[in-house]
Design an enzyme around this catalytic site. Structure first.
Site, PDB file in Angstrom:
ATOM      1  N   GLU A   1       0.799  -1.230   0.000  1.00  0.00           N
ATOM      2  CA  GLU A   1       0.000   0.000   0.000  1.00  0.00           C
ATOM      3  C   GLU A   1       0.835   1.286   0.000  1.00  0.00           C
ATOM      4  O   GLU A   1       0.706   2.124   0.889  1.00  0.00           O
ATOM      5  CB  GLU A   1      -0.973  -0.026   1.177  1.00  0.00           C
ATOM      6  CG  GLU A   1      -1.909  -1.231   1.134  1.00  0.00           C
ATOM      7  CD  GLU A   1      -2.765  -1.397   2.382  1.00  0.00           C
ATOM      8  OE1 GLU A   1      -2.725  -0.511   3.258  1.00  0.00           O
ATOM      9  OE2 GLU A   1      -3.471  -2.415   2.480  1.00  0.00           O
TER      10      GLU A   1
ATOM     11  N   GLU B   1      -6.448 -11.060  -0.241  1.00  0.00           N
ATOM     12  CA  GLU B   1      -7.334 -10.442   0.756  1.00  0.00           C
ATOM     13  C   GLU B   1      -8.792 -10.382   0.283  1.00  0.00           C
ATOM     14  O   GLU B   1      -9.504  -9.394   0.501  1.00  0.00           O
ATOM     15  CB  GLU B   1      -6.815  -9.042   1.130  1.00  0.00           C
ATOM     16  CG  GLU B   1      -5.348  -9.059   1.527  1.00  0.00           C
ATOM     17  CD  GLU B   1      -4.847  -7.767   2.131  1.00  0.00           C
ATOM     18  OE1 GLU B   1      -5.670  -6.991   2.655  1.00  0.00           O
ATOM     19  OE2 GLU B   1      -3.621  -7.537   2.102  1.00  0.00           O
TER      20      GLU B   1
END
Length: 366
Positions: A155, A260
């Site tokens: 991220e 995820e």
């Protein structure tokens, strides 16, 4: 008599073997891609009843959910805690699974001391680089040859494609990604290495990620795959948006990893998408409408959503290496506490009793 007993024993063993060979989800998708899930401490240590058998039957890949993030594994400058990591790897080896470590460099769940000098001020570029490299060397080195792939950096970009202004970026600069991948490869040359992020279906963000990864690859830096986090909702993003992300990542020369994966079925107090942990609201009945159970129509919509996603993944199975759920069952999902704390959510394919939700395989088709 002895011969009769032996024959009965053989028949019993044959029956037991055949009855135990129940088909799991991994068997359905094994010709195409690894099917994985994130696991926690209770699951890898056998403390959660039924988790081990569910994992063994249905999954051939596991990812560390929290236990190998910087905070849990390296909470203090000279302290490492490998209880989770050791049990995690041991479980993966028992399963014969593809084992993924998550995550080496991230702005969340990283202790404040990581970025500070002895006086409490920010480290300079060299000091933070050395600290990051020491962490990678210790963690990756412990599991060299045992963990098959690592989410090296997590991220690093905003949704609009700009750099996320984290301490990593502000103190080291954009080179922190290159340095992290180089160090991970140096410590374990055989491990696969991934960049992982949410909302990769957004074109601006995806372009920034791929521009970075392609440039580093040109410089000889090993980046094997892009993890596109699948934190989706019942009708958003569209299949076309997800498909374009798969195509672009593959076209750029990287493995596609759907990571995820979950589907949030609850309303939200904002239009936030993805997985920014800084977004968090207090517990509220208004945003927790299904505490007593999920309505049949919503359950039907959820199963259909998963079936449509997996039909898409099968369509592009030549491009996708792995699909990993973010949690083993509804009761262990992080979405029970994000973006609103204390909710009862139903975002996974297995319910709180560890049963596969009905209709998924039937809607999946051949």
């Amino acid at each position: 008599m002895i011969r009769m007993l032996s024959t009965l024993a053989i028949l019993f063993l044959v029956f037991a073997a055949s009855s135990s060979q129940k088909e799991g989800l991994k068997d359905r998708f094994e010709p195409h891609f690894y099917l994985g899930t994130a696991v926690n401490l209770a699951q890898v240590t056998g403390m959660e009843q039924g988790a081990d058998s569910l994992l063994t039957l249905h999954f051939n890949s596991i990812t560390a959910e929290n236990g190998l993030k910087w905070g849990p594994v390296h909470p203090e400058p000279t302290t490492y805690k490998f209880e989770f990591g050791d049990a995690f790897v041991a479980m993966g080896e028992r399963m014969g699974a593809f084992i993924v470590g998550h995550t080496l460099v991230w702005h969340q769940q990283t202790p404040a001391w990581v970025f500070q000098d002895e006086k409490g001020g920010f480290l300079n570029r060299q000091g933070l680089t050395e600290r990051m490299e020491e962490h990678i060397e210790t963690v990756v080195g412990r599991y060299k040859g045992k963990i098959d792939g690592w989410d090296v950096v997590n991220e690093a970009f905003e949704d609009d494609g700009t750099w996320r202004k984290t301490h990593w970026y502000n103190l080291i600069g954009p080179d922190f990604i290159k340095i992290a991948f180089q160090k991970a490869h140096e410590v374990d040359p055989d491990a696969s290495l991934y960049y992982n992020d949410y909302n990769v279906w957004k074109p601006e963000k995806r372009k920034a990620i791929l521009d970075m990864a392609v440039e580093l690859k040109k410089q000889g830096v090993r980046i094997d795959g892009i993890g596109m986090q699948g934190h989706y909702r019942l009708n958003f993003p569209t299949l076309a948006q997800i498909e374009q992300a798969i195509l672009d990542i593959h076209q750029a020369g990287f493995e596609v990893h759907v990571t995820e994966l979950d589907v949030d079925v609850l309303p939200r107090p904002s239009d936030s998408d993805g997985a920014d942990l800084n977004i968090n609201f207090a517990e509220s009945e208004q945003w927790n409408p299904y505490r007593a159970g999920l309505p049949l129509q919503i359950q039907h919509d959820l199963v259909n959503r998963y079936a449509s996603l997996f039909r898409l993944f099968q369509k592009h199975s030549d491009k996708i290496t792995r699909v990993t759920f973010w949690g083993l069952h509804d009761g262990r999902s992080w979405l029970n506490n994000w973006p609103v704390r204390g909710r009862t959510n139903y975002p996974l394919l297995f319910d709180r009793d560890k049963n596969l939700k009905p209709g998924f395989l039937e809607n999946l088709g051949d």
